[in-house]
Design a protein around this motif. Sequence first.
Motif, PDB file in Angstrom:
ATOM      1  N   PRO A 179       0.823  -1.215   0.000  1.00  0.00           N
ATOM      2  CA  PRO A 179       0.000   0.000   0.000  1.00  0.00           C
ATOM      3  C   PRO A 179       0.857   1.266   0.000  1.00  0.00           C
ATOM      4  CG  PRO A 179      -0.785  -1.582   1.639  1.00  0.00           C
ATOM      5  CD  PRO A 179       0.531  -2.090   1.153  1.00  0.00           C
ATOM      6  N   ARG A 180       0.503   2.211  -0.852  1.00  0.00           N
ATOM      7  CA  ARG A 180       1.230   3.483  -0.905  1.00  0.00           C
ATOM      8  C   ARG A 180       0.427   4.499  -1.708  1.00  0.00           C
ATOM      9  NH1 ARG A 180       3.586   4.758  -5.743  1.00  0.00           N
ATOM     10  NH2 ARG A 180       4.006   3.088  -7.274  1.00  0.00           N
ATOM     11  N   GLY A 181       0.816   5.747  -1.589  1.00  0.00           N
ATOM     12  CA  GLY A 181       0.218   6.777  -2.410  1.00  0.00           C
ATOM     13  C   GLY A 181       0.642   6.613  -3.860  1.00  0.00           C
ATOM     14  N   VAL A 182      -0.268   6.898  -4.772  1.00  0.00           N
ATOM     15  CA  VAL A 182       0.009   6.768  -6.203  1.00  0.00           C
ATOM     16  C   VAL A 182      -0.242   8.116  -6.870  1.00  0.00           C
ATOM     17  CG1 VAL A 182      -0.659   5.621  -8.345  1.00  0.00           C
ATOM     18  CG2 VAL A 182      -0.628   4.328  -6.209  1.00  0.00           C
ATOM     19  N   GLY A 183       0.756   8.602  -7.614  1.00  0.00           N
ATOM     20  CA  GLY A 183       0.615   9.886  -8.279  1.00  0.00           C
ATOM     21  C   GLY A 183       1.471  10.963  -7.670  1.00  0.00           C
ATOM     22  N   LYS A 184       2.524  10.571  -6.955  1.00  0.00           N
ATOM     23  CA  LYS A 184       3.388  11.547  -6.290  1.00  0.00           C
ATOM     24  C   LYS A 184       4.510  12.042  -7.192  1.00  0.00           C
ATOM     25  CE  LYS A 184       4.173  10.667  -1.856  1.00  0.00           C
ATOM     26  NZ  LYS A 184       4.521   9.933  -0.604  1.00  0.00           N
ATOM     27  N   THR A 185       4.611  11.469  -8.386  1.00  0.00           N
ATOM     28  CA  THR A 185       5.497  12.008  -9.413  1.00  0.00           C
ATOM     29  C   THR A 185       4.629  12.473 -10.573  1.00  0.00           C
ATOM     30  OG1 THR A 185       5.770   9.912 -10.603  1.00  0.00           O
ATOM     31  CG2 THR A 185       7.280  10.346  -8.756  1.00  0.00           C
ATOM     32  N   LYS A 190       0.157  11.687 -14.201  1.00  0.00           N
ATOM     33  CA  LYS A 190      -0.384  11.684 -15.565  1.00  0.00           C
ATOM     34  C   LYS A 190      -0.983  10.325 -15.902  1.00  0.00           C
ATOM     35  CE  LYS A 190      -0.984  13.460 -19.720  1.00  0.00           C
ATOM     36  NZ  LYS A 190      -1.256  12.318 -20.571  1.00  0.00           N
ATOM     37  N   LYS A 191      -0.411   9.247 -15.389  1.00  0.00           N
ATOM     38  CA  LYS A 191      -0.953   7.909 -15.616  1.00  0.00           C
ATOM     39  C   LYS A 191      -2.328   7.777 -14.963  1.00  0.00           C
ATOM     40  CE  LYS A 191      -0.828   3.430 -16.650  1.00  0.00           C
ATOM     41  NZ  LYS A 191      -1.948   2.886 -15.872  1.00  0.00           N
ATOM     42  N   VAL A 192      -2.487   8.342 -13.765  1.00  0.00           N
ATOM     43  CA  VAL A 192      -3.793   8.322 -13.108  1.00  0.00           C
ATOM     44  C   VAL A 192      -4.813   9.066 -13.962  1.00  0.00           C
ATOM     45  CG1 VAL A 192      -5.114   9.024 -11.076  1.00  0.00           C
ATOM     46  CG2 VAL A 192      -2.802   8.098 -10.801  1.00  0.00           C
ATOM     47  N   TYR A 193      -4.418  10.244 -14.463  1.00  0.00           N
ATOM     48  CA  TYR A 193      -5.294  11.023 -15.338  1.00  0.00           C
ATOM     49  C   TYR A 193      -5.672  10.228 -16.588  1.00  0.00           C
ATOM     50  CZ  TYR A 193      -6.659  14.446 -18.855  1.00  0.00           C
ATOM     51  OH  TYR A 193      -7.328  15.115 -19.857  1.00  0.00           O
ATOM     52  N   ASP A 194      -4.697   9.598 -17.213  1.00  0.00           N
ATOM     53  CA  ASP A 194      -4.972   8.815 -18.424  1.00  0.00           C
ATOM     54  C   ASP A 194      -5.927   7.657 -18.130  1.00  0.00           C
ATOM     55  OD1 ASP A 194      -3.308  10.466 -19.874  1.00  0.00           O
ATOM     56  OD2 ASP A 194      -1.568   9.129 -19.755  1.00  0.00           O
ATOM     57  N   ASP A 195      -5.754   7.035 -16.964  1.00  0.00           N
ATOM     58  CA  ASP A 195      -6.654   5.935 -16.584  1.00  0.00           C
ATOM     59  C   ASP A 195      -8.084   6.432 -16.431  1.00  0.00           C
ATOM     60  OD1 ASP A 195      -4.519   4.193 -16.592  1.00  0.00           O
ATOM     61  OD2 ASP A 195      -4.253   4.190 -14.403  1.00  0.00           O
ATOM     62  N   VAL A 196      -8.251   7.608 -15.819  1.00  0.00           N
ATOM     63  CA  VAL A 196      -9.589   8.181 -15.653  1.00  0.00           C
ATOM     64  C   VAL A 196     -10.210   8.477 -17.011  1.00  0.00           C
ATOM     65  CG1 VAL A 196     -10.873  10.185 -14.806  1.00  0.00           C
ATOM     66  CG2 VAL A 196      -9.151   9.104 -13.358  1.00  0.00           C
ATOM     67  N   MET A 197      -9.430   9.082 -17.894  1.00  0.00           N
ATOM     68  CA  MET A 197      -9.961   9.416 -19.219  1.00  0.00           C
ATOM     69  C   MET A 197     -10.332   8.162 -20.004  1.00  0.00           C
ATOM     70  SD  MET A 197     -10.165  12.670 -19.424  1.00  0.00           S
ATOM     71  CE  MET A 197     -10.530  12.705 -17.679  1.00  0.00           C
ATOM     72  N   ALA A 198      -9.572   7.088 -19.826  1.00  0.00           N
ATOM     73  CA  ALA A 198      -9.885   5.831 -20.510  1.00  0.00           C
ATOM     74  C   ALA A 198     -11.200   5.247 -19.993  1.00  0.00           C
ATOM     75  CB  ALA A 198      -8.749   4.834 -20.319  1.00  0.00           C
ATOM     76  N   PRO A 213      -2.533  11.985  -4.376  1.00  0.00           N
ATOM     77  CA  PRO A 213      -2.347  13.302  -3.750  1.00  0.00           C
ATOM     78  C   PRO A 213      -3.536  14.222  -4.002  1.00  0.00           C
ATOM     79  CG  PRO A 213      -0.308  12.590  -4.753  1.00  0.00           C
ATOM     80  CD  PRO A 213      -1.344  11.573  -5.145  1.00  0.00           C
ATOM     81  N   ALA A 214      -3.926  14.961  -2.987  1.00  0.00           N
ATOM     82  CA  ALA A 214      -5.143  15.771  -3.050  1.00  0.00           C
ATOM     83  C   ALA A 214      -5.126  16.756  -4.209  1.00  0.00           C
ATOM     84  CB  ALA A 214      -5.339  16.511  -1.728  1.00  0.00           C
ATOM     85  N   LYS A 215      -3.987  17.402  -4.455  1.00  0.00           N
ATOM     86  CA  LYS A 215      -3.922  18.370  -5.553  1.00  0.00           C
ATOM     87  C   LYS A 215      -4.107  17.703  -6.899  1.00  0.00           C
ATOM     88  CE  LYS A 215      -0.964  21.817  -3.266  1.00  0.00           C
ATOM     89  NZ  LYS A 215       0.334  22.540  -3.330  1.00  0.00           N
ATOM     90  N   VAL A 216      -3.528  16.523  -7.055  1.00  0.00           N
ATOM     91  CA  VAL A 216      -3.673  15.770  -8.307  1.00  0.00           C
ATOM     92  C   VAL A 216      -5.130  15.358  -8.493  1.00  0.00           C
ATOM     93  CG1 VAL A 216      -3.018  13.658  -9.532  1.00  0.00           C
ATOM     94  CG2 VAL A 216      -1.293  14.944  -8.239  1.00  0.00           C
ATOM     95  N   ALA A 217      -5.740  14.851  -7.436  1.00  0.00           N
ATOM     96  CA  ALA A 217      -7.144  14.428  -7.515  1.00  0.00           C
ATOM     97  C   ALA A 217      -8.051  15.596  -7.880  1.00  0.00           C
ATOM     98  CB  ALA A 217      -7.573  13.811  -6.190  1.00  0.00           C
ATOM     99  N   GLU A 218      -7.783  16.764  -7.303  1.00  0.00           N
ATOM    100  CA  GLU A 218      -8.604  17.939  -7.591  1.00  0.00           C
ATOM    101  C   GLU A 218      -8.505  18.335  -9.064  1.00  0.00           C
ATOM    102  OE1 GLU A 218      -9.209  22.570  -6.081  1.00  0.00           O
ATOM    103  OE2 GLU A 218      -7.542  21.367  -5.322  1.00  0.00           O
ATOM    104  N   GLY A 232      -9.147   8.687   0.417  1.00  0.00           N
ATOM    105  CA  GLY A 232      -7.828   9.169   0.780  1.00  0.00           C
ATOM    106  C   GLY A 232      -7.200  10.051  -0.283  1.00  0.00           C
ATOM    107  N   SER A 233      -8.034  10.676  -1.134  1.00  0.00           N
ATOM    108  CA  SER A 233      -7.516  11.521  -2.215  1.00  0.00           C
ATOM    109  C   SER A 233      -7.959  12.975  -2.060  1.00  0.00           C
ATOM    110  CB  SER A 233      -7.953  10.956  -3.573  1.00  0.00           C
ATOM    111  OG  SER A 233      -7.411   9.661  -3.779  1.00  0.00           O
ATOM    112  N   GLY A 234      -8.191  13.405  -0.857  1.00  0.00           N
ATOM    113  CA  GLY A 234      -8.464  14.804  -0.599  1.00  0.00           C
ATOM    114  C   GLY A 234      -9.923  15.198  -0.656  1.00  0.00           C
TER     115      GLY A 234
END
Length: 330
Positions: A179-185, A190-198, A213-218, A232-234
């Motif tokens: 378990p860990r945070g995903v999207g801290k780089t 960008k991979k999280v964003y691409d997954d959402v768009m897909a 990360p909360a800023k990324v999720a926002e 856990g994403s803000g």
Amino acid sequence: MRRWASLGRRALPFFCWRGSSFVSLLPEQCERMPRAWEEEETDRGRNACSQGAVLCQKEGQRQLVLTTAFDEWTARAAEEAGVDMIVAWGSCQEHSKFVVEAVRRGAPNTLIGTGINPGAYESQEKALKLANEMRAAGTDIIYCSGLVPEKFAGLARQHVPCCGHVGYLPVNNTWYGGPRGVGKTAEEAKKVYDDVMALEAAGCIAVEMECVPAKVAEEITKRTKLLVFSMGSGPNCDGQFIFSEDLMGTNLGRYPRHSITYANLFTCAVDALKQFCLDVQSGAYPQARHCIKINDQEFARFQQSLASSPTRLDRVLDSAPKSLDQYDHF
């Protein structure tokens, strides 16, 4: 009129199926729709509009609330508390159906999201079959972790409301090293964003975003038509999702960082059962008020009918060995 019909009166738009995709309808548009769907009741007692219609909240009017339930009692508590959506599943397809049926009994007017078991990964036909079984059991939304967008697209073409999952996926735990945070780089974000768009392109209506990360999720929430449920994403997604066992204090394992606990039902249960043990052992329970009475005359007749019946002690003595010769085989 059931709860989900009345929600349309509170200026909260619906996601509804139109043509080949889901679209949001504002309250005034809902008013112009045929009235039959508002009044029709299903055999489960739910408003018909909850079947394949998801409450939409992309304008920031209020956050949606999601939690889990795996039994009728928790589901009933969630509905009474005003939870918008319950997520429920079991260890396999048959167990999931059993769980969903119990949850539906407890929460007849609340949206239920349910995963379909890994058999759905095998083929589109298997995914459709398993999804239809879960919908028949009482689920509204196929809420699946790890299913690829292509499989979701096939479900969406059959008008099955689907919710995807991005960020940290426990089903893919090995790839994350735990378990860990995903999207801290930037690359991972960008991979999280691409997954959402897909998932959006595949026809999903919502996505759970876990441990991003909360800023990324926002930023991603601003750019997708999907409902984004934060685990856990803000605070700036469309809803908040926490397991009921974390909220109620029944989690016997590790509590995640994003969890919050409002009660300790496990401790309450232990205290109640411990007091019961003490009362039984001390003779404090049962008291006269816990006992059923019988007329004295009827009891005397009952005793008379047992006059020739041996007592427990008599039966024990009769069955005891009369001599050590009975143990010669030792």
